[in-house]
Design an enzyme around this catalytic site. Structure first.
Site, short mmCIF file in Angstrom:
data_model
loop_
_atom_site.label_atom_id
_atom_site.label_comp_id
_atom_site.label_asym_id
_atom_site.label_seq_id
_atom_site.Cartn_x
_atom_site.Cartn_y
_atom_site.Cartn_z
N LYS A 116 17.59 0.65 7.81
CA LYS A 116 18.07 0.24 9.14
C LYS A 116 18.88 -1.04 8.95
O LYS A 116 18.85 -1.62 7.86
CB LYS A 116 16.90 0.04 10.11
CG LYS A 116 15.99 -1.11 9.74
CD LYS A 116 14.96 -1.30 10.83
CE LYS A 116 14.07 -2.49 10.56
NZ LYS A 116 13.08 -2.74 11.58
N PHE B 71 2.37 -5.75 12.78
CA PHE B 71 3.28 -4.84 13.49
C PHE B 71 4.73 -5.32 13.45
O PHE B 71 5.57 -4.74 14.13
CB PHE B 71 2.83 -4.68 14.95
CG PHE B 71 1.48 -4.04 15.08
CD1 PHE B 71 1.35 -2.65 15.13
CD2 PHE B 71 0.33 -4.81 15.13
CE1 PHE B 71 0.10 -2.05 15.22
CE2 PHE B 71 -0.93 -4.22 15.23
CZ PHE B 71 -1.04 -2.84 15.27
N LYS C 164 -3.27 0.77 13.91
CA LYS C 164 -2.02 0.63 13.15
C LYS C 164 -1.42 2.01 12.82
O LYS C 164 -0.24 2.26 13.04
CB LYS C 164 -2.29 -0.16 11.87
CG LYS C 164 -1.11 -0.28 10.94
CD LYS C 164 0.03 -1.10 11.53
CE LYS C 164 1.28 -0.98 10.69
NZ LYS C 164 2.44 -1.63 11.26
N ASN D 193 2.05 3.67 14.48
CA ASN D 193 3.21 4.07 13.66
C ASN D 193 3.48 5.56 13.74
O ASN D 193 4.64 5.99 13.79
CB ASN D 193 3.01 3.63 12.20
CG ASN D 193 3.55 2.23 11.97
OD1 ASN D 193 4.02 1.59 12.91
ND2 ASN D 193 3.49 1.76 10.75
N THR E 14 0.87 -1.19 0.00
CA THR E 14 0.00 0.00 0.00
C THR E 14 0.91 1.23 0.00
O THR E 14 0.98 1.95 1.01
CB THR E 14 -0.93 0.02 1.23
OG1 THR E 14 -0.15 -0.22 2.42
CG2 THR E 14 -2.02 -1.02 1.13
N LEU F 195 14.17 6.43 20.82
CA LEU F 195 14.72 7.72 21.24
C LEU F 195 16.19 7.81 20.82
O LEU F 195 16.99 8.40 21.53
CB LEU F 195 14.59 7.90 22.76
CG LEU F 195 13.20 8.24 23.29
CD1 LEU F 195 13.23 8.40 24.81
CD2 LEU F 195 12.64 9.50 22.65
N HIS F 196 16.52 7.21 19.69
CA HIS F 196 17.90 7.29 19.21
C HIS F 196 17.96 8.35 18.11
O HIS F 196 17.34 8.20 17.06
CB HIS F 196 18.37 5.95 18.64
CG HIS F 196 18.31 4.85 19.66
ND1 HIS F 196 19.22 4.75 20.69
CD2 HIS F 196 17.42 3.85 19.84
CE1 HIS F 196 18.91 3.73 21.45
NE2 HIS F 196 17.82 3.17 20.96
N THR G 198 -1.43 -2.48 5.60
CA THR G 198 -1.79 -1.28 6.36
C THR G 198 -2.70 -0.43 5.47
O THR G 198 -2.28 0.02 4.40
CB THR G 198 -0.52 -0.49 6.73
OG1 THR G 198 0.32 -1.36 7.49
CG2 THR G 198 -0.85 0.75 7.54
N CYS H 174 7.32 1.80 6.10
CA CYS H 174 6.11 2.07 6.87
C CYS H 174 5.97 3.52 7.36
O CYS H 174 5.01 4.19 7.01
CB CYS H 174 6.02 1.12 8.05
SG CYS H 174 5.77 -0.58 7.52
N1 LIG Z 1 7.42 -4.19 5.53
C1 LIG Z 1 7.08 -4.02 6.80
O1 LIG Z 1 7.94 -3.96 7.69
C2 LIG Z 1 5.64 -3.91 7.19
C3 LIG Z 1 5.28 -4.01 8.54
C4 LIG Z 1 3.95 -3.93 8.89
C5 LIG Z 1 2.99 -3.72 7.91
N2 LIG Z 1 3.37 -3.59 6.60
C6 LIG Z 1 2.33 -3.42 5.60
O2 LIG Z 1 2.13 -4.66 4.94
C7 LIG Z 1 1.79 -4.46 3.56
C8 LIG Z 1 2.76 -5.22 2.67
O3 LIG Z 1 4.05 -4.67 2.87
P1 LIG Z 1 5.35 -5.39 2.31
O4 LIG Z 1 6.50 -4.62 2.81
O5 LIG Z 1 5.26 -6.86 2.62
O6 LIG Z 1 5.12 -5.18 0.73
P2 LIG Z 1 5.98 -5.73 -0.48
O7 LIG Z 1 5.90 -4.70 -1.52
O8 LIG Z 1 7.30 -6.21 0.01
O9 LIG Z 1 5.17 -7.03 -0.98
C9 LIG Z 1 3.94 -7.01 -1.61
C10 LIG Z 1 3.85 -8.25 -2.49
O10 LIG Z 1 2.51 -8.39 -2.95
C11 LIG Z 1 2.53 -8.87 -4.30
N3 LIG Z 1 1.25 -8.57 -4.93
C12 LIG Z 1 0.70 -7.37 -5.21
N4 LIG Z 1 -0.52 -7.52 -5.75
C13 LIG Z 1 -0.77 -8.85 -5.80
C14 LIG Z 1 -1.86 -9.65 -6.24
N5 LIG Z 1 -2.98 -9.09 -6.74
N6 LIG Z 1 -1.77 -10.98 -6.16
C15 LIG Z 1 -0.65 -11.56 -5.66
N7 LIG Z 1 0.41 -10.86 -5.21
C16 LIG Z 1 0.35 -9.53 -5.28
C17 LIG Z 1 3.72 -8.16 -4.90
O11 LIG Z 1 4.19 -8.83 -6.07
C18 LIG Z 1 4.73 -8.19 -3.74
O12 LIG Z 1 5.54 -9.34 -3.79
C19 LIG Z 1 1.81 -2.94 3.35
O13 LIG Z 1 0.52 -2.44 3.49
C20 LIG Z 1 2.69 -2.44 4.49
O14 LIG Z 1 2.37 -1.14 4.88
C21 LIG Z 1 4.66 -3.70 6.22
#
Ligand SMILES: NC(=O)c1ccc[n+]([C@@H]2O[C@H](COP(=O)([O-])OP(=O)(O)OC[C@H]3O[C@@H](n4cnc5c(N)ncnc54)[C@H](O)[C@@H]3O)[C@@H](O)[C@H]2O)c1
Length: 448
Positions: A324, A152, A207, A211, A86, A253-254, A122, A263
């Site tokens: 990070k 999370f 959420k 954040n 997203t 707090l770093h 998210t 995110c």
């Molecule tokens: N990365 C983090 O640390 C983290 C932590 C908490 C929440 N989130 C939330 O989780 C969600 C995903 O984040 P992410 O970092 O894993 O994303 P990402 O971009 O790493 O992965 C998304 C995956 O979804 C696939 N995809 C998209 N549309 C699709 C479909 N129609 N069918 C099948 N696969 C599809 C993409 O090819 C990709 O591999 C986001 O909303 C993000 O905000 C991420």
């Protein structure tokens, strides 16, 4: 339980793998066929410590599969998790829900019996109701409920975070959906990790509020750091003094070069946007975003100062570019603002990062990638520490200083004591918010 996980990015892959480790049957789906091909061979396409081993044992146990065939995965599933990206929508800073809605529509057409369609991505408040509408429109016969189950986990510690979460948040509206979610998370519940059931809107808001609050702590200490520099205080000690207060806590707090990652930047932006849409501006979050932008720019000034006001013609070694340590994720990393400014200013930049090169190559044109920090600083005018990988925490400062043309250091993660760096032969050291920072004569005069 039978689970379909749509999206095998950082969240979908870790969640799918961990759910299978709970004993559930999981099919992970991604439309990126190269990713699925690698996963099917037991290869993990991202760098996430510990993930490969958990994946391998669940594939071997016959509980975990990967496919591009969404319909096959959804057929007969008790729950279908949507864990697609997203990102920030171009133009207005809101969350782009294109992938979520496309996935919801595909899922709808593949549903064969009752299933809970769970949004793990998210998403802004109100999205789960829109997901329900999309599913209903795409398949009026579908027997389903929606649930909001924001994630999370932190990259770099994702397995532990998923297996031992501070809490699990579940927004549901029917007992049927709640029962499915409770069966899925039973292994955690049995180990006393709190599973909080609430309504859809509240789950979605938790959420973003969480954040934005964490980002606020970071921007707060970064702004305090700027003041510490001016008044001669040490932000590390200030943060410690603050953090020992149980009401405040010592996490986030770093002081550093500003928050980044997949995110905080997009979620603070989306929350601010939601506030504007509903006529309830989120002034604190808006300021947190502005302070973060300012913090990143302040880091560029620090390097410029160390190089005598301009980096033109300077050789600069940058240690760390991922947002990070312990991840290969480059999304919104401060390096993406700082390094191009140095390259654009005419510097010759060498970069070392244990896992950043694969992603970083396309994002940081004009830099030279190297493997060894000592080789990177040879003949350099400035050493910049941007990401606090463990590999950079115990470098031989004397060896570094000796091989540099002008031994100056911008330690933007405060991992070295400036006094130690000066004693080792560095002639100028910039940190973030620490007293005792030595600056070159010109900038010290300019600051007065
Ligand atoms: N990365 C983090 O640390 C983290 C932590 C908490 C929440 N989130 C939330 O989780 C969600 C995903 O984040 P992410 O970092 O894993 O994303 P990402 O971009 O790493 O992965 C998304 C995956 O979804 C696939 N995809 C998209 N549309 C699709 C479909 N129609 N069918 C099948 N696969 C599809 C993409 O090819 C990709 O591999 C986001 O909303 C993000 O905000 C991420």
């Amino acid at each position: 339980m039978k689970i379909a996980m749509i999206g095998t990015g950082y969240v979908g892959l870790v969640s799918g793998v961990c759910f299978s480790d709970f004993g559930h049957d999981v099919i992970c789906v991604d439309k990126a066929s190269d990713k699925v091909a690698r996963l099917t061979q037991g290869e993990v396409p991202i760098y996430e410590p510990g993930l490969e081993a958990v994946l391998a044992r669940n594939v071997a146990a016959g509980r975990l599969y990967f496919t591009t065939d969404l319909a096959r995965a959804v057929d007969g599933a008790d729950a279908v998790f949507i864990a697609v990206g997203t990102p920030t929508r171009r133009g207005d800073g809101h969350a782009d829900l294109t992938h979520v809605m496309a996935a919801a529509s595909e899922v709808a057409q593949a549903l064969t019996g009752y299933a809970v369609v769970v949004t793990k991505s998210t998403v802004p408040v109100g999205t789960n109701r829109k997901v329900a509408q999309v599913v209903r429109e795409a398949n009026p016969e579908a027997d389903f409920d929606v649930a909001s189950n924001p994630e999370f986990l932190r990259e770099g510690a994702a397995i532990d975070d998923f297996m031992k979460p501070d809490r699990v948040i579940v927004g549901v509206e029917s007992d049927r959906a709640r029962n499915v979610m409770s069966d899925i998370y039973r292994p955690l519940y049995l180990r006393d990790f709190p599973v909080v059931y609430t309504d859809l809107e509240t789950a979605e808001m938790v959420k973003y509020a969480a954040n934005a609050f964490l980002a606020t702590k970071i921007s707060f200490i970064n702004e305090v750091a700027a003041l510490c520099e001016r008044v001669g205080a040490d932000v590390k000690e200030v943060a410690r003094g603050m953090g020992l207060d149980g009401r405040i806590g010592n996490k986030f707090l770093h002081a550093g070069p500003g928050y980044g990652g997949s995110c905080f930047p997009k979620d603070t932006s989306a929350l601010a946007r939601t506030g504007q849409e509903y006529g309830v501006p989120q002034r604190i979050t808006e300021t947190v975003i502005a302070v973060n932008d300012m913090t990143k720019r302040r880091m560029i000034d620090k390097v410029m100062n160390l190089c005598g006001g301009s980096v033109n013609g300077c050789k600069i070694a940058v240690l760390g570019v991922t947002f990070k340590p312990e991840t290969d994720d480059m999304r919104e990393a401060p390096s993406l603002t700082i390094v191009p400014a140095l390259v654009g200013g005419g510097a010759q930049v060498c970069v070392v990062d244990p896992h950043g090169q694969r992603e970083g190559e396309a994002l940081l044109p004009g830099v030279t990638w190297m493997d060894d920090p000592y080789a990177a600083v040879e003949g350099a005018d400035c050493l910049v520490i941007l990401t606090e990988w463990n590999a950079f925490r115990a470098l031989d400062l004397k060896r570094l200083a000796t091989s540099m043309a002008t031994p100056s250091m911008a330690d933007l993660r405060n991992i070295y004591d400036p006094a130690d760096a000066l004693a080792a032969g560095f002639t100028a050291v910039e940190t973030v918010g620490r007293a005792g920072t030595a600056r070159p004569a010109e900038s010290a005069e300019a600051a007065q």
